[in-house]
Design a protein around this motif. Sequence first.
Motif, mmCIF file in Angstrom:
data_model
loop_
_atom_site.group_PDB
_atom_site.id
_atom_site.type_symbol
_atom_site.label_atom_id
_atom_site.label_comp_id
_atom_site.label_asym_id
_atom_site.label_seq_id
_atom_site.Cartn_x
_atom_site.Cartn_y
_atom_site.Cartn_z
ATOM 1 N N ALA A 1 0.922 -1.198 -0.014
ATOM 2 C CA ALA A 1 0.034 -0.039 0.030
ATOM 3 C C ALA A 1 0.954 1.179 0.072
ATOM 4 O O ALA A 1 0.588 2.183 -0.655
ATOM 5 N N MET A 2 2.006 1.295 0.732
ATOM 6 C CA MET A 2 2.985 2.414 0.640
ATOM 7 C C MET A 2 3.511 2.558 -0.516
ATOM 8 O O MET A 2 3.688 3.690 -1.073
ATOM 9 N N ARG A 3 4.036 1.490 -1.015
ATOM 10 C CA ARG A 3 4.641 1.557 -2.476
ATOM 11 C C ARG A 3 3.650 2.026 -3.498
ATOM 12 O O ARG A 3 3.900 2.997 -4.251
ATOM 13 N N ASP A 4 2.336 1.710 -3.552
ATOM 14 C CA ASP A 4 1.353 2.109 -4.377
ATOM 15 C C ASP A 4 1.032 3.589 -4.296
ATOM 16 O O ASP A 4 0.952 4.569 -5.078
ATOM 17 N N SER A 5 0.978 3.919 -3.081
ATOM 18 C CA SER A 5 0.677 5.263 -2.795
ATOM 19 C C SER A 5 1.788 6.016 -3.317
ATOM 20 O O SER A 5 1.777 7.243 -3.930
ATOM 21 N N LEU A 6 3.033 5.614 -2.988
ATOM 22 C CA LEU A 6 4.160 6.646 -3.562
ATOM 23 C C LEU A 6 4.203 6.560 -5.092
ATOM 24 O O LEU A 6 4.744 7.658 -5.530
ATOM 25 N N ALA A 7 3.856 5.448 -5.699
ATOM 26 C CA ALA A 7 4.174 5.568 -7.395
ATOM 27 C C ALA A 7 3.017 6.269 -7.677
ATOM 28 O O ALA A 7 2.954 6.958 -8.793
#
Length: 179
Positions: A168-174
């Motif tokens: 979720a953090m990775r997707d949010s950053l992307a």
Amino acid sequence: MAATGRRYAQAAFELAKEKNNLDRWEKDLAQAAEVLGDSDVLGFLDAPQVADSVKLDGISKLMSDVDVLVRNTVNLMTVNRDITKFADMYRLFSEMADEHRGIARAEVVTAVPLDDARRSKIADGLAKLVGRTEVKISESVDPEIIGGVVAKVGDRLIDGSTRTQLRAMRDSLAERPVD
């Protein structure tokens, strides 16, 4: 198949509740399930070439210390050629008994095996979350989730795994650049 197992379970559950001996039924059904878990016994009771009287005599001997009403259920399922559905019936009966007592069952996946204190804490937390008095846990270990807990209670999935939080953090950053 499940419909027949469900009908037997429902009838047995209603009878056990009516006689106010749910605990005895559960204990005796577990004992019957153990006997019927032997493939030779199940094969014998399901064999069309064996006379019903011989099968009923066998049940009487193998399950002599099981309550007569539970034994009658096994007899009925045998005579009706439904004995292969006993395991399904027993599982459904147990689910109905748990539901009646306000108990939920949860499948819990953790990255490392649980100790008693953590297991108890997770069970209590899940009970509050799903509004039940108690949650019985069956657990498995999957190092892939990295940490945290993934729990399935009924049709609810509670995913508190580190892997999911990192995704979720990775997707949010992307999605949006950070200034």
